[in-house]
Design a protein around this motif. Structure first.
Motif, mmCIF file in Angstrom:
data_model
loop_
_atom_site.group_PDB
_atom_site.id
_atom_site.type_symbol
_atom_site.label_atom_id
_atom_site.label_comp_id
_atom_site.label_asym_id
_atom_site.label_seq_id
_atom_site.Cartn_x
_atom_site.Cartn_y
_atom_site.Cartn_z
ATOM 1 N N VAL A 1 2.385 7.821 2.935
ATOM 2 C CA VAL A 1 2.941 9.081 2.829
ATOM 3 C C VAL A 1 3.886 9.676 3.883
ATOM 4 C CG1 VAL A 1 0.934 10.534 3.773
ATOM 5 C CG2 VAL A 1 2.478 11.599 2.105
ATOM 6 N N ASN B 1 4.572 1.758 -1.208
ATOM 7 C CA ASN B 1 4.721 2.643 -2.205
ATOM 8 C C ASN B 1 4.975 3.968 -1.222
ATOM 9 O OD1 ASN B 1 4.679 4.451 -4.230
ATOM 10 N ND2 ASN B 1 2.437 4.589 -4.208
ATOM 11 N N VAL C 1 5.661 7.773 -0.630
ATOM 12 C CA VAL C 1 5.585 8.822 -1.425
ATOM 13 C C VAL C 1 5.773 10.196 -0.366
ATOM 14 C CG1 VAL C 1 4.065 7.995 -3.163
ATOM 15 C CG2 VAL C 1 2.953 9.199 -1.026
ATOM 16 N N LYS D 1 0.725 -1.097 0.122
ATOM 17 C CA LYS D 1 0.083 0.105 0.085
ATOM 18 C C LYS D 1 0.886 1.359 -0.132
ATOM 19 C CE LYS D 1 -4.143 -2.224 1.957
ATOM 20 N NZ LYS D 1 -5.110 -2.034 3.007
ATOM 21 N N THR D 2 0.152 2.421 -0.011
ATOM 22 C CA THR D 2 0.908 3.997 -0.143
ATOM 23 C C THR D 2 1.064 4.395 1.154
ATOM 24 O OG1 THR D 2 0.093 4.142 -2.282
ATOM 25 C CG2 THR D 2 0.821 5.794 -1.177
ATOM 26 N N LYS E 1 -5.347 9.525 -1.275
ATOM 27 C CA LYS E 1 -4.063 9.321 -2.013
ATOM 28 C C LYS E 1 -3.152 8.597 -1.377
ATOM 29 C CE LYS E 1 -4.704 13.816 -4.663
ATOM 30 N NZ LYS E 1 -4.035 14.971 -5.121
ATOM 31 N N ALA E 2 -3.241 8.381 0.035
ATOM 32 C CA ALA E 2 -2.185 7.605 0.848
ATOM 33 C C ALA E 2 -3.084 6.648 1.699
ATOM 34 C CB ALA E 2 -1.252 8.301 1.477
ATOM 35 N N ASP E 3 -2.618 5.489 2.074
ATOM 36 C CA ASP E 3 -3.392 4.606 2.945
ATOM 37 C C ASP E 3 -3.113 4.954 4.497
ATOM 38 O OD1 ASP E 3 -4.806 2.553 0.886
ATOM 39 O OD2 ASP E 3 -2.666 2.637 0.492
#
Length: 318
Positions: free
Chosen positions: A172, A195, A197, A169-170, A213-215
């Motif tokens: 941030v 991921n 970011v 998952k993403t 946009k992020a988990d």
């Protein structure tokens, strides 16, 4: 004409040469006298000399690191770190014999705060900065002012309870933070395929989570609690997981200046010996903030011991 006037002097033997030498030495002493006597930074370290010359201390602040350094409703920088820096400014005033120093507030981010100190754009960085050995190669730090660690902010409805639940998952992180490195380390160690970011500052990182946009948003736990309280989003987000890093905070300033180091440490010892540092902590972490939110984060035993050590150190009240 000039040559004719000087010839007799050269013709006189050693007596006149001695007189000329004495006159030159006297002139040199007269010229050098005012420089050593003037209050323009003689004997001060570079940072303190510049502060004395400009009558100004440049303080780096963060816009969205509550309760350490953030903006109030009037967009004025406030916070726990800034009040600690106020005490340092007062101590600097004593050191340079200027009780009316001005403060110039300079906005910094996680990414540019260290260069701002190194490149002499600011004198003190009063934010939420981790003091570690790697950063210590470039800058100096005050005594310990807080202890935090990397945790995760996730949507309340999320099933994430630990970092392993974020596999693939993403996440941030705020650029230039120790949390960024911590997440890369845990990703490599646990082979999570994250991921990762980045966003320029904590507010933008938070917004990425809000926008889906992020988990998860990974940063110091106290900053996550501060952002949740500031945005009154307790019903939307929660902080979870084990600590993924250890982050002791300090006020940052230029290294290689023992006199500046002494001034910073004296300011902390004075706060500790006057019993001001714990009430100051409680003002920002336990009581309601000027912006209305309340964190209710009690003083940790580790930080309490650090404050006590300041009071017991040479120069403290014992």
């Amino acid at each position: 004409m000039h040559r004719a006037r000087w010839r007799p002097i050269r013709a006189e033997a050693p007596l006149l040469s001695t007189c000329l030498l004495s006159a030159c030495l006297l002139a040199a002493s007269l010229l050098s006298g005012p420089v050593s006597a003037q209050p323009a930074g003689e004997g001060l370290s570079p940072t303190l000399a510049n502060i004395k010359a400009t009558h100004t201390v440049r303080i780096g602040y963060r816009e969205s690191s509550p309760p350490f350094s953030f903006l109030d409703h009037s967009n004025r920088p406030i916070g726990y770190s800034l009040e600690l820096c106020d005490a340092i400014v007062e101590e600097i005033g004593t050191e340079v014999d200027d009780a009316n120093l001005k403060v110039d507030y300079v906005k910094v981010t996680s990414d540019d705060r260290i260069p701002a100190v190194v490149d002499k754009k600011i004198d003190l960085e009063c934010g939420s900065t981790t003091a570690n050995a790697e950063r210590g190669k470039q800058v100096a730090f005050s005594p310990l002012m807080f202890v935090a660690g990397t945790k995760l902010m996730v949507p309340k409805a999320s099933g994430v309870t630990q970092v392993a639940d974020l596999k693939g998952k993403t996440v941030v992180v705020t650029k230039g933070t120790t949390n960024e490195q911590a997440m890369h380390n845990v990703d490599a160690k646990q082979k999570l395929g994250l991921n990762i970011v980045t966003a320029p500052d904590h507010e933008q990182s938070y917004q990425m989570l809000v926008d889906g946009k992020a988990d998860a948003f990974a940063t110091d736990d106290i900053l996550l609690y501060g952002l949740i309280a500031r945005h009154k989003s307790q019903d939307k987000f929660r902080v979870t997981g084990d600590y993924l890093s250890y982050d002791p905070y300090g006020i940052m300033y230029r290294k290689g200046e023992p006199q500046m180091k002494d001034v910073v440490e004296r300011a902390f010892r004075r706060l500790a010996s006057n019993r001001d540092i714990v009430p100051l902590y409680n003002k920002w972490f336990v009581a309601r903030l000027p912006t209305g939110e309340k964190l209710n984060v009690a003083l940790s035993p580790q930080l309490e011991e650090a404050f006590k050590a300041l009071d017991d150190s040479p120069g403290g009240s014992n």
